[in-house]
Design a protein around this motif. Sequence first.
Motif, PDB file in Angstrom:
ATOM      1  N   ASP A 150      -2.970   8.627  -3.662  1.00 47.16           N
ATOM      2  CA  ASP A 150      -3.123   8.052  -5.001  1.00 47.16           C
ATOM      3  C   ASP A 150      -4.416   8.481  -5.664  1.00 47.16           C
ATOM      4  O   ASP A 150      -5.409   8.810  -4.996  1.00 47.16           O
ATOM      5  N   VAL A 151      -4.359   8.445  -6.988  1.00 44.81           N
ATOM      6  CA  VAL A 151      -5.554   8.578  -7.808  1.00 44.81           C
ATOM      7  C   VAL A 151      -5.674   7.263  -8.581  1.00 44.81           C
ATOM      8  O   VAL A 151      -4.780   6.924  -9.362  1.00 44.81           O
ATOM      9  N   ALA A 152      -6.726   6.502  -8.318  1.00 45.51           N
ATOM     10  CA  ALA A 152      -6.915   5.205  -8.985  1.00 45.51           C
ATOM     11  C   ALA A 152      -7.667   5.447 -10.284  1.00 45.51           C
ATOM     12  O   ALA A 152      -8.814   5.903 -10.260  1.00 45.51           O
ATOM     13  N   ARG A 153      -7.005   5.162 -11.390  1.00 44.08           N
ATOM     14  CA  ARG A 153      -7.605   5.421 -12.708  1.00 44.08           C
ATOM     15  C   ARG A 153      -7.557   4.155 -13.563  1.00 44.08           C
ATOM     16  O   ARG A 153      -6.491   3.568 -13.758  1.00 44.08           O
ATOM     17  N   THR A 213      -8.203   4.016  -3.029  1.00 45.30           N
ATOM     18  CA  THR A 213      -7.207   5.083  -2.888  1.00 45.30           C
ATOM     19  C   THR A 213      -5.809   4.463  -2.831  1.00 45.30           C
ATOM     20  O   THR A 213      -4.880   5.073  -2.312  1.00 45.30           O
ATOM     21  N   TYR A 214      -5.691   3.230  -3.371  1.00 44.19           N
ATOM     22  CA  TYR A 214      -4.411   2.526  -3.462  1.00 44.19           C
ATOM     23  C   TYR A 214      -3.623   2.585  -2.147  1.00 44.19           C
ATOM     24  O   TYR A 214      -4.037   1.981  -1.174  1.00 44.19           O
ATOM     25  N   THR A 215      -2.501   3.333  -2.117  1.00 42.86           N
ATOM     26  CA  THR A 215      -1.631   3.310  -0.922  1.00 42.86           C
ATOM     27  C   THR A 215      -2.343   3.833   0.329  1.00 42.86           C
ATOM     28  O   THR A 215      -1.972   3.479   1.447  1.00 42.86           O
ATOM     29  N   ALA A 216      -3.341   4.688   0.146  1.00 44.86           N
ATOM     30  CA  ALA A 216      -4.011   5.301   1.302  1.00 44.86           C
ATOM     31  C   ALA A 216      -5.154   4.453   1.829  1.00 44.86           C
ATOM     32  O   ALA A 216      -5.640   4.678   2.952  1.00 44.86           O
ATOM     33  N   SER A 217      -5.587   3.468   1.038  1.00 43.38           N
ATOM     34  CA  SER A 217      -6.841   2.759   1.329  1.00 43.38           C
ATOM     35  C   SER A 217      -6.868   2.133   2.729  1.00 43.38           C
ATOM     36  O   SER A 217      -7.822   2.313   3.493  1.00 43.38           O
ATOM     37  N   LEU A 218      -5.821   1.403   3.082  1.00 46.85           N
ATOM     38  CA  LEU A 218      -5.775   0.738   4.392  1.00 46.85           C
ATOM     39  C   LEU A 218      -5.885   1.766   5.518  1.00 46.85           C
ATOM     40  O   LEU A 218      -6.576   1.553   6.521  1.00 46.85           O
ATOM     41  N   TRP A 219      -5.218   2.899   5.351  1.00 49.20           N
ATOM     42  CA  TRP A 219      -5.127   3.901   6.421  1.00 49.20           C
ATOM     43  C   TRP A 219      -6.425   4.680   6.539  1.00 49.20           C
ATOM     44  O   TRP A 219      -6.791   5.116   7.632  1.00 49.20           O
ATOM     45  N   ILE A 220      -7.140   4.828   5.417  1.00 48.23           N
ATOM     46  CA  ILE A 220      -8.473   5.446   5.489  1.00 48.23           C
ATOM     47  C   ILE A 220      -9.425   4.470   6.189  1.00 48.23           C
ATOM     48  O   ILE A 220     -10.281   4.869   6.982  1.00 48.23           O
ATOM     49  N   GLY A 221      -9.229   3.179   5.941  1.00 45.19           N
ATOM     50  CA  GLY A 221     -10.005   2.160   6.665  1.00 45.19           C
ATOM     51  C   GLY A 221      -9.720   2.228   8.160  1.00 45.19           C
ATOM     52  O   GLY A 221     -10.631   2.113   8.993  1.00 45.19           O
ATOM     53  N   LEU A 222      -8.463   2.434   8.506  1.00 46.40           N
ATOM     54  CA  LEU A 222      -8.098   2.549   9.926  1.00 46.40           C
ATOM     55  C   LEU A 222      -8.747   3.789  10.544  1.00 46.40           C
ATOM     56  O   LEU A 222      -9.254   3.747  11.675  1.00 46.40           O
ATOM     57  N   ALA A 223      -8.757   4.885   9.793  1.00 44.26           N
ATOM     58  CA  ALA A 223      -9.396   6.113  10.307  1.00 44.26           C
ATOM     59  C   ALA A 223     -10.870   5.846  10.600  1.00 44.26           C
ATOM     60  O   ALA A 223     -11.408   6.285  11.625  1.00 44.26           O
ATOM     61  N   ALA A 224     -11.532   5.095   9.709  1.00 46.87           N
ATOM     62  CA  ALA A 224     -12.951   4.773   9.923  1.00 46.87           C
ATOM     63  C   ALA A 224     -13.125   3.949  11.191  1.00 46.87           C
ATOM     64  O   ALA A 224     -14.041   4.184  11.991  1.00 46.87           O
ATOM     65  N   LEU A 225     -12.230   2.995  11.401  1.00 49.27           N
ATOM     66  CA  LEU A 225     -12.334   2.143  12.594  1.00 49.27           C
ATOM     67  C   LEU A 225     -12.152   2.980  13.875  1.00 49.27           C
ATOM     68  O   LEU A 225     -12.916   2.848  14.832  1.00 49.27           O
ATOM     69  N   LEU A 226     -11.148   3.839  13.875  1.00 49.31           N
ATOM     70  CA  LEU A 226     -10.856   4.616  15.089  1.00 49.31           C
ATOM     71  C   LEU A 226     -11.939   5.653  15.373  1.00 49.31           C
ATOM     72  O   LEU A 226     -12.118   6.068  16.522  1.00 49.31           O
ATOM     73  N   ASP A 227     -12.663   6.079  14.321  1.00 49.62           N
ATOM     74  CA  ASP A 227     -13.716   7.092  14.511  1.00 49.62           C
ATOM     75  C   ASP A 227     -15.016   6.501  15.061  1.00 49.62           C
ATOM     76  O   ASP A 227     -15.933   7.245  15.402  1.00 49.62           O
ATOM     77  N   LEU A 228     -15.082   5.169  15.134  1.00 46.94           N
ATOM     78  CA  LEU A 228     -16.307   4.537  15.640  1.00 46.94           C
ATOM     79  C   LEU A 228     -16.534   4.828  17.116  1.00 46.94           C
ATOM     80  O   LEU A 228     -15.585   5.151  17.840  1.00 46.94           O
ATOM     81  N   GLN A 258     -12.601   2.967  -9.223  1.00 42.78           N
ATOM     82  CA  GLN A 258     -11.632   4.073  -9.173  1.00 42.78           C
ATOM     83  C   GLN A 258     -11.793   4.834  -7.848  1.00 42.78           C
ATOM     84  O   GLN A 258     -12.647   4.507  -7.029  1.00 42.78           O
ATOM     85  N   GLY A 259     -10.987   5.884  -7.670  1.00 42.59           N
ATOM     86  CA  GLY A 259     -11.096   6.670  -6.446  1.00 42.59           C
ATOM     87  C   GLY A 259      -9.897   7.581  -6.291  1.00 42.59           C
ATOM     88  O   GLY A 259      -8.987   7.591  -7.131  1.00 42.59           O
ATOM     89  N   ALA A 260      -9.882   8.353  -5.214  1.00 45.67           N
ATOM     90  CA  ALA A 260      -8.771   9.285  -4.964  1.00 45.67           C
ATOM     91  C   ALA A 260      -8.745   9.641  -3.489  1.00 45.67           C
ATOM     92  O   ALA A 260      -9.791   9.876  -2.885  1.00 45.67           O
ATOM     93  N   GLY A 261      -7.529   9.691  -2.941  1.00 44.41           N
ATOM     94  CA  GLY A 261      -7.446  10.083  -1.532  1.00 44.41           C
ATOM     95  C   GLY A 261      -6.025  10.002  -1.029  1.00 44.41           C
ATOM     96  O   GLY A 261      -5.108   9.512  -1.713  1.00 44.41           O
ATOM     97  N   ALA A 262      -5.840  10.504   0.183  1.00 44.86           N
ATOM     98  CA  ALA A 262      -4.513  10.531   0.807  1.00 44.86           C
ATOM     99  C   ALA A 262      -4.655  10.316   2.304  1.00 44.86           C
ATOM    100  O   ALA A 262      -5.681  10.654   2.899  1.00 44.86           O
ATOM    101  N   ALA A 263      -3.603   9.763   2.878  1.00 49.27           N
ATOM    102  CA  ALA A 263      -3.521   9.664   4.340  1.00 49.27           C
ATOM    103  C   ALA A 263      -2.142  10.161   4.746  1.00 49.27           C
ATOM    104  O   ALA A 263      -1.158   9.896   4.043  1.00 49.27           O
ATOM    105  N   ALA A 264      -2.068  10.897   5.823  1.00 52.67           N
ATOM    106  CA  ALA A 264      -0.777  11.288   6.402  1.00 52.67           C
ATOM    107  C   ALA A 264      -0.703  10.660   7.787  1.00 52.67           C
ATOM    108  O   ALA A 264      -1.687  10.687   8.544  1.00 52.67           O
TER     109      ALA A 264
END
Length: 383
Positions: free
Chosen positions: A140-143, A274-289, A154-160
Amino acid sequence: MTGIGIHDLAVATGHHVLELDDLAERLGVDPAKYHVGIGQDAFSVPAPDEDIVTMGAAAAKEIIDRHGVDGIRTVLFATESGVDQSKAAGVFVHGLLGLPQNVRVVELKQACYGGTAAVQLALGIVARAPHERVLVIAADVARYDVDTAAEPTQGAGAAAILVSADPDLIEIEPAAGVFTADVDDFWRPNDRSTALVDGRLSVSAYVDAFVGAWDDLAAQGGPAYGDIVRFVHHQPFTKMALKAHRKLTQHVGVPFDESELAIGFTYNRQTGNTYTASLWIGLAALLDLDDDLAGERIALFSYGSGSVGELITGIVQPSYREHRRTGRVRNLLDARVPLTVDAYRELHAAGAATSEDVERPHVTTAPFRFAGVRGGARQYEAS
Ligand code: HMG
């Protein structure tokens, strides 16, 4: 059958970054309002030749490069900043990645909740056909309009996300807590490229959905609060997660520990919403700790305005640390090219989707780019 869950997770973001210190200076706002008041430091801004398709394809490419295409028969693309009212953004990604033709592709929408809905559907597909794997993309692109209270969020990002049986990262548990309420807290009518929002209502609607989803999870036989070691939330701005979690702890009657939550904020403080991606980017941050979460239960809360909330739990897999790509997201964030406020606002003004024929300048260094519109149709290519 073995468990089903998240086998791999990759993140992409925009080419540019706007530092909120610069926006604060322009607007005459105390920068602490952003860093402390809403808990954000910067937001990603797509280059003119980037959008949800190029970011989603970049994240998905990482997954395909690591795991190949075997068993992938479904691509679910979740977004609320779709580039076409008919064609699914995932079909462009299918083409860019050269995926086989025996793959179904569809786009899903319910504000920021769409990514979690896609993961739930993916879990169901794999439960029925355990040899299959499902590629979920959330981009998503948050505008929002400039000079509004929402501009700094605002913001922008993706998670796969690759969903499979016997996952390397997280086995998702069957119980889920869900909560739907018809609320006009945030929406984007079809004739607008920026969202409309009732900021205060959106904050209380998020909190209500979190507590409601918790109660439903409990009613579905979900775990006790004390059996969850970490919560990751949808992060429209990171302070939102703290506000909601404080309310949950009051509701459950347990102490509130801010520091345990803040660890999942590192990337989202930088990408913005990053709307739909936000939770998953948060998860990536947690797992990278550095913390070793192997064998621990975590909870993931998704909220999409309008509104739908869902709380799910999962068990972090014993060897997850061997499968992480620590440093990858940090490098992506550090590589972004800073914008002045004037340059960001120029890009913002030109950011609305169009069906007019146009060529886009080559700016992005990501693997794929949006080349422009020809004959009314969007054209994508490898960079
Ligand atoms: P605002 O008018 O800037 O808010 O809008 P504020 O004046 O209430 O200030 C925000 C916080 O900063 C307050 O803290 C202030 O005290 C503090 P709080 O009382 O909330 O704890 N503050 C300071 N702190 C330190 N130093 C200072 C200072 N000054 C003030 N000097 C708002 C904020 C979030 C409403 C606005 O940015 C907005 O409308 N954003 C968009 C909506 C949004 O993100 N909503 C979140 C929930 S809805 C959701 O998550 C769904 C969504 O992702 C969309 C989807 O689902 O698709 C948005």
